[in-house]
Design a protein around this motif. Structure first.
Motif, PDB file in Angstrom:
ATOM      1  N   VAL A  79       0.827  -1.219   0.000  1.00 33.45           N
ATOM      2  CA  VAL A  79       0.000   0.000   0.000  1.00 33.45           C
ATOM      3  C   VAL A  79       0.858   1.265   0.000  1.00 33.45           C
ATOM      4  O   VAL A  79       0.348   2.355   0.237  1.00 33.45           O
ATOM      5  N   ALA A  80       2.145   1.124  -0.243  1.00 34.71           N
ATOM      6  CA  ALA A  80       3.058   2.275  -0.195  1.00 34.71           C
ATOM      7  C   ALA A  80       2.658   3.371  -1.174  1.00 34.71           C
ATOM      8  O   ALA A  80       2.865   4.563  -0.918  1.00 34.71           O
ATOM      9  N   SER A  81       2.077   2.992  -2.319  1.00 38.97           N
ATOM     10  CA  SER A  81       1.742   3.978  -3.346  1.00 38.97           C
ATOM     11  C   SER A  81       0.287   4.445  -3.292  1.00 38.97           C
ATOM     12  O   SER A  81      -0.155   5.216  -4.146  1.00 38.97           O
ATOM     13  N   VAL A  82      -0.459   4.020  -2.301  1.00 36.58           N
ATOM     14  CA  VAL A  82      -1.865   4.428  -2.181  1.00 36.58           C
ATOM     15  C   VAL A  82      -1.939   5.931  -1.921  1.00 36.58           C
ATOM     16  O   VAL A  82      -1.286   6.445  -1.007  1.00 36.58           O
ATOM     17  N   PRO A  83      -2.730   6.673  -2.725  1.00 36.31           N
ATOM     18  CA  PRO A  83      -2.827   8.132  -2.520  1.00 36.31           C
ATOM     19  C   PRO A  83      -3.583   8.465  -1.233  1.00 36.31           C
ATOM     20  O   PRO A  83      -4.567   7.807  -0.887  1.00 36.31           O
ATOM     21  N   ILE A  84      -3.114   9.501  -0.555  1.00 40.62           N
ATOM     22  CA  ILE A  84      -3.695   9.907   0.725  1.00 40.62           C
ATOM     23  C   ILE A  84      -4.260  11.318   0.602  1.00 40.62           C
ATOM     24  O   ILE A  84      -3.605  12.226   0.075  1.00 40.62           O
ATOM     25  N   TYR A  85      -5.480  11.485   1.146  1.00 39.33           N
ATOM     26  CA  TYR A  85      -6.131  12.796   1.158  1.00 39.33           C
ATOM     27  C   TYR A  85      -6.566  13.097   2.586  1.00 39.33           C
ATOM     28  O   TYR A  85      -7.173  12.248   3.252  1.00 39.33           O
ATOM     29  N   GLY A  86      -6.222  14.288   3.055  1.00 42.18           N
ATOM     30  CA  GLY A  86      -6.652  14.668   4.393  1.00 42.18           C
ATOM     31  C   GLY A  86      -5.705  15.645   5.045  1.00 42.18           C
ATOM     32  O   GLY A  86      -4.688  16.056   4.466  1.00 42.18           O
ATOM     33  N   VAL A  87      -6.049  16.034   6.269  1.00 41.23           N
ATOM     34  CA  VAL A  87      -5.251  16.987   7.045  1.00 41.23           C
ATOM     35  C   VAL A  87      -4.800  16.319   8.328  1.00 41.23           C
ATOM     36  O   VAL A  87      -5.597  15.689   9.032  1.00 41.23           O
ATOM     37  N   VAL A  88      -3.513  16.456   8.627  1.00 39.93           N
ATOM     38  CA  VAL A  88      -2.941  15.861   9.834  1.00 39.93           C
ATOM     39  C   VAL A  88      -2.271  16.964  10.641  1.00 39.93           C
ATOM     40  O   VAL A  88      -1.458  17.722  10.104  1.00 39.93           O
ATOM     41  N   ASN A  89      -2.626  17.064  11.911  1.00 40.42           N
ATOM     42  CA  ASN A  89      -1.926  17.996  12.782  1.00 40.42           C
ATOM     43  C   ASN A  89      -0.524  17.464  13.043  1.00 40.42           C
ATOM     44  O   ASN A  89      -0.336  16.256  13.260  1.00 40.42           O
ATOM     45  N   GLN A  90       0.455  18.343  12.975  1.00 41.47           N
ATOM     46  CA  GLN A  90       1.838  17.910  13.171  1.00 41.47           C
ATOM     47  C   GLN A  90       1.995  17.226  14.526  1.00 41.47           C
ATOM     48  O   GLN A  90       1.594  17.760  15.551  1.00 41.47           O
ATOM     49  N   GLY A  91       2.561  16.033  14.495  1.00 46.02           N
ATOM     50  CA  GLY A  91       2.756  15.255  15.710  1.00 46.02           C
ATOM     51  C   GLY A  91       1.681  14.228  15.969  1.00 46.02           C
ATOM     52  O   GLY A  91       1.846  13.369  16.839  1.00 46.02           O
ATOM     53  N   ASP A  92       0.564  14.303  15.216  1.00 43.04           N
ATOM     54  CA  ASP A  92      -0.555  13.385  15.440  1.00 43.04           C
ATOM     55  C   ASP A  92      -0.423  12.175  14.513  1.00 43.04           C
ATOM     56  O   ASP A  92      -0.991  12.128  13.428  1.00 43.04           O
ATOM     57  N   THR A  93       0.329  11.177  14.943  1.00 40.90           N
ATOM     58  CA  THR A  93       0.562  10.000  14.100  1.00 40.90           C
ATOM     59  C   THR A  93      -0.672   9.110  13.979  1.00 40.90           C
ATOM     60  O   THR A  93      -0.864   8.429  12.971  1.00 40.90           O
ATOM     61  N   ALA A  94      -1.544   9.115  14.974  1.00 45.73           N
ATOM     62  CA  ALA A  94      -2.698   8.218  14.970  1.00 45.73           C
ATOM     63  C   ALA A  94      -3.664   8.532  13.835  1.00 45.73           C
ATOM     64  O   ALA A  94      -4.382   7.637  13.365  1.00 45.73           O
ATOM     65  N   THR A  95      -3.681   9.785  13.375  1.00 44.08           N
ATOM     66  CA  THR A  95      -4.610  10.174  12.320  1.00 44.08           C
ATOM     67  C   THR A  95      -4.361   9.414  11.025  1.00 44.08           C
ATOM     68  O   THR A  95      -5.279   9.211  10.225  1.00 44.08           O
TER      69      THR A  95
END
Length: 304
Positions: A270-286
Motif C-alpha cells: 500500500v506504499a503507493s496508495v494516494p492519501i487525502y486529508g489533514v494531519v496535525n503535526q505530531g498526530d501520528t494516529a490520524t
C-alpha cells in the motif's frame, strides 16, 4: 588633496594601515595613509547594504567601491573594489522543529523540520541555498537585488513574492503562494549550446524540477504539477500537514518529521496508495483514519 609621496612603499603602507598594523608605520606614513583614506571616504557610496553590519573599516572600503587609479610618486597604483558579500551562514532545524529567520531587508524564511539553508547575501543579489528539507520564502521587493534560492536540482529566482521549496532525493518542488518566480536548472540540466532550461510560475502554480538519467546521460526537466491552494502550501507553518493524493510512503515520511512517535509501514503493497486529508503535526494516529487498512502501519516510540 595633495599628491602623496609614499612612492613604491604605497601598497605595503596601505596594507598595514587597513589590517590594523599602523602602529608599526612611520608617523609620517601613517598620517599620509589616514589622510588618503579619509579622502576615499568622500567618494560616492554604493547601493543597498548587506544584512549584517560590517566593521567600520569595511564600510569605508565600500564607500570607495568606484575603483580609483591613483598616482604615487610618478607610479600608478590601482585600487580594486572589494566585493561586499556576507560570510555564508548555515541555519538548520532538528526533528519536529520549525525556525523563522528574519532579515534586515524585510524578507523572512521559515524552515521546516529536518531542514538546512545556507545564506550568503551580497550587494547585488540575495542568495540562499536550501541544502535539505523545506522552507517558505517571503521575499521583500527589491528589483535591484534578486532573491535566489539554490538547490542541487536547480534554482528559483524572485524579486518580491512568496513561495515554498522542498528538496527531495531526485527532484525539487516549488509552490508559488504569491507573485511570480522563475525556475532555472543547474548543470547538467542544459539543452543545446548553453541554452538554459527555465520556466515561469505564478500564484497557485507548482513546478517540479531536476534531472533524470537516460541512455544519453542526464537530462534536465521542469514539469507542471497540479495547482496548489496557497493556504495549503503554507499550512505546515501553522502546524498542519495537508495531503492531496501523495503516496502513503511519502505521507509517512512527512508526518514522521514532526512526530515524537514513529510510523512504520508494515505492508509495502500500500506504499503507493494516494492519501487525502489533514494531519496535525505530531498526530501520528490520524494516519490510520486516512487509510482503508489501519493495520498497514505501526506506531512505535521513537528511539532516543
Amino acid at each position: 588633496m595633495n599628491e602623496p609621496h609614499l612612492g613604491k612603499r604605497a601598497p605595503a603602507v596601505f596594507e598595514a594601515f587597513l589590517e590594523g598594523r599602523d602602529a608599526s608605520l612611520h608617523p609620517a606614513d601613517r598620517e599620509e595613509a589616514a589622510a588618503f583614506w579619509n579622502w576615499l571616504g568622500e567618494l560616492e557610496r554604493p547601493g543597498s547594504a548587506p544584512v549584517r553590519q560590517r566593521p567600520a573599516w569595511h564600510a569605508r572600503a565600500a564607500a570607495a567601491a568606484a575603483a580609483a587609479l591613483l598616482v604615487f610618486g610618478g607610479g600608478l597604483w590601482l585600487i580594486h573594489p572589494q566585493p561586499v558579500r556576507e560570510t555564508v551562514q548555515s541555519v538548520s532545524t532538528g526533528h519536529a522543529e520549525r525556525r523563522r529567520i528574519a532579515f534586515n531587508d524585510g524578507s523572512v524564511v521559515t524552515l521546516a523540520a529536518d531542514s538546512r539553508v545556507e545564506v550568503a547575501y551580497a550587494a547585488k543579489e540575495r542568495r540562499l541555498r536550501l541544502v535539505s528539507g523545506e522552507a517558505l520564502f517571503k521575499v521583500a521587493h527589491d528589483k535591484n537585488r534578486p532573491f535566489i534560492v539554490e538547490t542541487r536540482h536547480g534554482e528559483v529566482a524572485a524579486i518580491g513574492t512568496m513561495f515554498d521549496v522542498s528538496v527531495g532525493r531526485h527532484e525539487a518542488e516549488v509552490s508559488v503562494v504569491d507573485g511570480v518566480i522563475r525556475v532555472a536548472l543547474s548543470e547538467p540540466g542544459r539543452r543545446g549550446a548553453g541554452e538554459p532550461i527555465e520556466k515561469l510560475a505564478r500564484k497557485g502554480e507548482r513546478l517540479s524540477f531536476g534531472t533524470m538519467k537516460g541512455a544519453g546521460g542526464e537530462t534536465g526537466f521542469i514539469r507542471q504539477a497540479a495547482d496548489v491552494d496557497p493556504d495549503s502550501a503554507t499550512a505546515w507553518t501553522q502546524g498542519r500537514l495537508v495531503f492531496r493524493g501523495e503516496p502513503l510512503s511519502e505521507v509517512i515520511a512527512e508526518v514522521n518529521r514532526y512526530a515524537r512517535d514513529r510510523i512504520i509501514l508494515t505492508d509495502p503493497r500500500v506504499a503507493s496508495v494516494p492519501i487525502y486529508g489533514v494531519v496535525n503535526q505530531g498526530d501520528t494516529a490520524t494516519i490510520r483514519d486516512l487509510i482503508a487498512n489501519p493495520n498497514a502501519v505501526e506506531i512505535t516510540p521513537r528511539q532516543p
